[in-house]
Design a protein around this motif. Structure first.
Motif, PDB file in Angstrom:
ATOM      1  N   PRO A 445      -2.368  -0.582   3.135  1.00 39.55           N
ATOM      2  CA  PRO A 445      -1.127  -0.011   2.585  1.00 39.55           C
ATOM      3  C   PRO A 445      -1.317   1.457   2.222  1.00 39.55           C
ATOM      4  O   PRO A 445      -2.435   1.918   1.991  1.00 39.55           O
ATOM      5  CB  PRO A 445      -0.887  -0.853   1.329  1.00 39.55           C
ATOM      6  CG  PRO A 445      -2.249  -1.314   0.921  1.00 39.55           C
ATOM      7  CD  PRO A 445      -3.007  -1.525   2.204  1.00 39.55           C
ATOM      8  N   SER A 447      -0.164   4.195  -0.540  1.00 42.24           N
ATOM      9  CA  SER A 447       0.461   4.420  -1.847  1.00 42.24           C
ATOM     10  C   SER A 447       1.090   5.807  -1.854  1.00 42.24           C
ATOM     11  O   SER A 447       0.430   6.800  -1.547  1.00 42.24           O
ATOM     12  CB  SER A 447      -0.605   4.312  -2.940  1.00 42.24           C
ATOM     13  OG  SER A 447      -0.088   4.718  -4.180  1.00 42.24           O
ATOM     14  N   THR A 448       2.387   5.884  -2.178  1.00 43.88           N
ATOM     15  CA  THR A 448       3.111   7.160  -2.162  1.00 43.88           C
ATOM     16  C   THR A 448       3.526   7.538  -3.585  1.00 43.88           C
ATOM     17  O   THR A 448       4.054   6.702  -4.319  1.00 43.88           O
ATOM     18  CB  THR A 448       4.357   7.068  -1.258  1.00 43.88           C
ATOM     19  OG1 THR A 448       3.951   6.677   0.057  1.00 43.88           O
ATOM     20  CG2 THR A 448       5.078   8.398  -1.182  1.00 43.88           C
ATOM     21  N   LYS A 449       3.273   8.786  -3.968  1.00 42.97           N
ATOM     22  CA  LYS A 449       3.557   9.218  -5.336  1.00 42.97           C
ATOM     23  C   LYS A 449       4.121  10.635  -5.333  1.00 42.97           C
ATOM     24  O   LYS A 449       3.587  11.532  -4.693  1.00 42.97           O
ATOM     25  CB  LYS A 449       2.272   9.172  -6.171  1.00 42.97           C
ATOM     26  CG  LYS A 449       2.460   9.554  -7.627  1.00 42.97           C
ATOM     27  CD  LYS A 449       1.147   9.503  -8.377  1.00 42.97           C
ATOM     28  CE  LYS A 449       1.316   9.918  -9.836  1.00 42.97           C
ATOM     29  NZ  LYS A 449       0.017   9.956 -10.554  1.00 42.97           N
ATOM     30  N   ALA A 579      -7.674   2.219   2.167  1.00 40.13           N
ATOM     31  CA  ALA A 579      -6.314   2.400   1.655  1.00 40.13           C
ATOM     32  C   ALA A 579      -5.914   3.869   1.776  1.00 40.13           C
ATOM     33  O   ALA A 579      -6.746   4.769   1.667  1.00 40.13           O
ATOM     34  CB  ALA A 579      -6.240   1.951   0.200  1.00 40.13           C
ATOM     35  N   PHE A 581      -3.372   7.244   0.687  1.00 44.66           N
ATOM     36  CA  PHE A 581      -2.663   7.836  -0.444  1.00 44.66           C
ATOM     37  C   PHE A 581      -1.826   9.007   0.066  1.00 44.66           C
ATOM     38  O   PHE A 581      -2.342   9.884   0.759  1.00 44.66           O
ATOM     39  CB  PHE A 581      -3.641   8.343  -1.507  1.00 44.66           C
ATOM     40  CG  PHE A 581      -4.571   7.280  -2.030  1.00 44.66           C
ATOM     41  CD1 PHE A 581      -4.202   6.495  -3.111  1.00 44.66           C
ATOM     42  CD2 PHE A 581      -5.798   7.058  -1.428  1.00 44.66           C
ATOM     43  CE1 PHE A 581      -5.046   5.496  -3.587  1.00 44.66           C
ATOM     44  CE2 PHE A 581      -6.651   6.074  -1.899  1.00 44.66           C
ATOM     45  CZ  PHE A 581      -6.288   5.283  -2.979  1.00 44.66           C
ATOM     46  N   TYR A 583       0.657  11.994  -1.375  1.00 43.87           N
ATOM     47  CA  TYR A 583       1.140  12.692  -2.570  1.00 43.87           C
ATOM     48  C   TYR A 583       2.224  13.688  -2.164  1.00 43.87           C
ATOM     49  O   TYR A 583       1.987  14.561  -1.325  1.00 43.87           O
ATOM     50  CB  TYR A 583      -0.014  13.408  -3.265  1.00 43.87           C
ATOM     51  CG  TYR A 583      -1.111  12.467  -3.726  1.00 43.87           C
ATOM     52  CD1 TYR A 583      -0.900  11.591  -4.785  1.00 43.87           C
ATOM     53  CD2 TYR A 583      -2.353  12.451  -3.085  1.00 43.87           C
ATOM     54  CE1 TYR A 583      -1.899  10.714  -5.207  1.00 43.87           C
ATOM     55  CE2 TYR A 583      -3.354  11.586  -3.496  1.00 43.87           C
ATOM     56  CZ  TYR A 583      -3.127  10.710  -4.557  1.00 43.87           C
ATOM     57  OH  TYR A 583      -4.113   9.846  -4.964  1.00 43.87           O
ATOM     58  N   GLU A 600       8.708   6.239  -2.423  1.00 43.22           N
ATOM     59  CA  GLU A 600       7.701   5.606  -3.278  1.00 43.22           C
ATOM     60  C   GLU A 600       7.759   4.077  -3.181  1.00 43.22           C
ATOM     61  O   GLU A 600       6.746   3.401  -3.327  1.00 43.22           O
ATOM     62  CB  GLU A 600       7.896   6.026  -4.735  1.00 43.22           C
ATOM     63  CG  GLU A 600       7.499   7.470  -5.014  1.00 43.22           C
ATOM     64  CD  GLU A 600       7.547   7.809  -6.495  1.00 43.22           C
ATOM     65  OE1 GLU A 600       6.588   8.406  -6.998  1.00 43.22           O
ATOM     66  OE2 GLU A 600       8.563   7.459  -7.149  1.00 43.22           O
ATOM     67  N   ARG A 601       8.958   3.558  -2.915  1.00 42.27           N
ATOM     68  CA  ARG A 601       9.094   2.099  -2.925  1.00 42.27           C
ATOM     69  C   ARG A 601       9.345   1.489  -1.542  1.00 42.27           C
ATOM     70  O   ARG A 601       9.169   0.277  -1.354  1.00 42.27           O
ATOM     71  CB  ARG A 601      10.216   1.686  -3.879  1.00 42.27           C
ATOM     72  CG  ARG A 601      11.595   2.133  -3.473  1.00 42.27           C
ATOM     73  CD  ARG A 601      12.677   1.689  -4.448  1.00 42.27           C
ATOM     74  NE  ARG A 601      14.006   1.935  -3.917  1.00 42.27           N
ATOM     75  CZ  ARG A 601      14.645   3.099  -3.999  1.00 42.27           C
ATOM     76  NH1 ARG A 601      14.073   4.114  -4.616  1.00 42.27           N
ATOM     77  NH2 ARG A 601      15.852   3.240  -3.474  1.00 42.27           N
ATOM     78  N   HIS A 603       8.420   1.336   2.484  1.00 46.21           N
ATOM     79  CA  HIS A 603       7.396   1.701   3.463  1.00 46.21           C
ATOM     80  C   HIS A 603       7.788   1.305   4.880  1.00 46.21           C
ATOM     81  O   HIS A 603       7.047   1.572   5.827  1.00 46.21           O
ATOM     82  CB  HIS A 603       6.061   1.052   3.083  1.00 46.21           C
ATOM     83  CG  HIS A 603       5.534   1.542   1.770  1.00 46.21           C
ATOM     84  ND1 HIS A 603       5.881   0.965   0.564  1.00 46.21           N
ATOM     85  CD2 HIS A 603       4.721   2.589   1.470  1.00 46.21           C
ATOM     86  CE1 HIS A 603       5.289   1.620  -0.418  1.00 46.21           C
ATOM     87  NE2 HIS A 603       4.587   2.610   0.096  1.00 46.21           N
TER      88      HIS A 603
END
Length: 680
Positions: A445, A447-449, A579, A581, A583, A600-601, A603
């Protein structure tokens, strides 16, 4: 003198040489160009408010001038004040630095006055309003007012004035669609639609104009697609039989398990290739869904029959990467020596060797850029063309290859730009559409922030922890060099900061579009071999670049990128066993736009594409491809009902047997779309 549709815009009253030059900067040269220059939005000043009911905000009143005076105040500022009345009350209107105003106002005459009703110097007034006589044809007050894309020295008001002079031309234009079709679809006449798109009387008028013009846009595109499809069906292709043994052997040597979605799409392709009608299939797959292996499975069937396969990529970088991937996939079958690369950046000696291998038929899987359709490339045994990322490859290019081969090759297009299925089936009318809607097993996965510039210190600390684990990072910037406008950080600036300060203990590289092909390839190769830890780049790495060890994607000025573009970029990481990331760094500390929060939510690229359609109105069908020639100007991509009806109408037009030449404008637009379309 009567001005004609194709006459220069200079012939219109009020448009002189100087103004014509301003229009030229907007690509408006003729009366026709002006008429086709649609508004980008509208301000609604059509609701007349009685003065006694005025409230702060945008207002329109119908009032009579009682008195008007002008005076200069401090530092040369000029103020014009007028008192206006209707049957309910009186109010003030104020203009700043428009000294001609007082003399132009006719006492006792009734005007439409539209502007902002607000508090100024302790008293309410309508500030800097548009004002026009009720007895004239108002263009800026008392109505829905169109706002156009402007340029320095050319305002929307001036554009509206020129359009008012062009009204007689609009009103005399013949219809562009058959009468039976406009009646069936309940569309207003073309001339009326043009007038109402520029001068709508009310909201109902505006919607009717948008429906007519939007319908016609989609109708033209889909008719072009269908005509291409029927023309293609007249051609003959080589039948490439399916070999179950070869397919099983290929799959058995893969270092991963195919998903059910991949198996389904491959089977559809195999069925197409067995026919003597040319395959014309588009494979849509989200970032990292495994489209390349599907294409390779199609190719091995053609190679086994002694035919050649051409894979065309949009960039040399991607072509070289495809060559490495295909070589590895074919090696277990002993077919790796059939793979050849042909790109513009190769040395002449290397190109000459490739030409000979291709002409002799030894090179059977040829990978390259547009160099593949040059005259010197002899591909007489070409059986299958694979177009990656819907590389611009239209009717003429296919005919060029057909003339070389003596037959029409099968065509397989690949795209990682998700398009909602209903839209794809409608607009890609000449294509059979397949969708790979599952990620390969084991894909990690991402992770997006969203990050504020104030959090850089903390973010860099987290990134360094990941780099210390042996991972790598992409940093993407919207600009190569610093701009005098705005505060967006450029690739060169970020590279300098990272290289000399923030990440000076790591190996940092810089990649952008202005570098020579050899330089780009050398830098990318260093990153792939992990001779660089951080690659600062522009969006040149957006599509296809595969570095399994890269786990971090930092996007500078993320608000400047589209949803699909960011989704493509973050798909460059998390491709190995680690994993990922992503940003999204904002340019400032303002509240981030909602579309970024969606990343962010969400994908799933197809869900994001649906959201993208809801957020943008009229716009580019081709999204990240930036193919401006076929952008929609009126039709909303989210209006599936209109798109579907236009699609059915295009088929009905063909079934009806109408001669396209009877409708000159329709013929011109459809033939243009056929020539430049990416749909085939």
């Amino acid at each position: 003198m009567t001005v004609g549709i194709h006459d220069s815009i200079r012939e219109l009253k009020g448009v002189g040489e100087a103004l014509a030059k301003k229009f030229a900067s907007l690509d408006v040269y003729t009366a026709d160009d002006l008429i086709q220059y649609y508004p980008r939005r509208y301000d609604d000043y059509s609701q007349i408010t009685e003065i006694r009911h005025l409230r702060p905000g945008p207002v329109t009143i119908e009032a009579t001038i009682k008195q008007a005076t002008g005076r200069y105040v401090r530092r040369g500022m000029h103020i014009t004040e007028a008192v206006v009345s209707d049957i309910t009350d009186s109010t003030r209107i104020v203009w700043f630095n428009q000294p001609y105003r007082a003399a132009s106002l006719k006492q006792g005459e009734t005007y439409y006055i539209s502007g902002q009703y607000e508090l100024g110097r302790g008293r309410f007034a309508i500030m800097n309003p548009s004002i026009e006589l009720v007895s004239s044809f108002p263009i800026s007050a008392g109505r829905i007012v169109p706002i156009y894309r402007e340029t320095k020295g050319l305002s929307s008001n001036q554009i509206r004035k020129a359009l008012r002079e062009a009204l007689p031309i609009m009103r005399n234009l013949p219809d562009t669609l058959p009468i039976w079709l406009t009646r069936k679809e309940k569309l207003i006449p073309y001339s009326q639609a043009l007038e109402l798109i520029h001068f709508p009387g009310n909201g109902v008028d505006l919607e009717a104009a948008k429906k007519r013009l939007g319908f016609e846009e989609v109708f033209e595109l889909t008719l072009a697609a269908l005509l291409n499809k029927y023309e293609l069906l007249q051609d003959t292709a080589l039948s490439i039989p399916f070999s179950e043994t070869l397919a099983r052997d290929f799959v058995a040597h893969l270092p991963f398990i195919l998903t059910d979605a991949q198996r389904k799409v491959v089977w559809q392709i195999y069925q197409d290739m067995q026919k003597t009608n040319p395959m014309n299939r588009l494979v849509e797959g989200d970032v990292g869904s495994g489209k390349t292996v599907v294409a390779a499975m199609a190719a091995v069937m053609a190679i086994a029959e002694g035919y050649q396969v051409a894979l065309m990529a949009p960039t040399e970088l991607l072509a070289r990467q495809h060559a490495e991937t295909i070589y590895a996939l074919l090696k277990p079958l002993g077919e790796q020596d059939t793979v050849a690369l042909l790109v513009g950046g190769m040395k002449q000696k290397e190109k000459e060797a490739a030409y000979k291998e291709i002409a002799a038929g030894h090179a059977r899987f040829v990978i390259g850029t547009h160099a593949l359709i040059q005259e010197r490339v002899d591909m007489s045994k070409l059986g299958l063309i694979i177009i990656d990322e819907q590389h611009r490859f239209g009717v003429e290019q296919r005919k060029k290859l057909m003339r070389k081969a003596g037959h029409m090759p099968h065509l397989l297009s690949l795209t990682a730009t998700p398009i909602p299925r209903s839209l794809a089936l409608t607009l890609y009318g000449e294509l059979d559409v397949s969708i790979i809607d599952a990620k390969p097993l084991g894909r990690q996965p991402i992770s997006t922030k969203i990050c504020s510039p104030n959090s850089r210190k903390t973010l860099y600390r987290d990134i360094k922890i990941e780099l210390e684990r042996g991972r790598q990072m992409f940093v993407v910037c919207p600009l190569i060099t610093e701009s005098s406008i705005g505060t967006t950080r450029s690739a060169e600036k970020v590279y300098e900061e990272f290289h000399t300060r923030d990440f000076k203990e790591w190996r940092v590289g810089l990649l952008h579009g202005k570098l020579k092909p050899q330089e780009k390839n050398a830098i990318m190769d260093r990153f792939v071999r992990h001779e660089l830890d951080i690659l600062v780049s522009t969006t040149v790495i957006e599509v296809g670049v595969d570095v399994p060890n890269a786990s971090i994607m930092l996007i500078e000025a993320a608000e400047r990128f589209g949803l699909s573009q960011i989704h493509q970029l973050r798909g460059r990481v998390g491709r190995g066993g680690h994993a990922g990331f992503c940003y999204l760094m904002m340019s400032d500390s303002k509240v981030p736009p909602k579309r970024l929060e969606a990343l962010e939510r969400i994908h799933d690229g197809f869900r994001l594409a649906e959201l993208d359609l809801e957020l943008r109105g009229p716009g580019a069908i081709y999204g990240t491809v930036q193919h401006g020639a076929l952008d929609l100007r009126v039709a909303k991509l989210s209006d599936t009902k209109l798109i579907a009806s236009a699609r059915h109408a295009a088929q009905a037009f063909i079934d009806h047997g109408d001669d396209l030449l009877q409708y000159p404008q329709l013929y011109k637009h459809v033939m243009h779309a056929r020539a430049v379309t990416n749909l085939n």
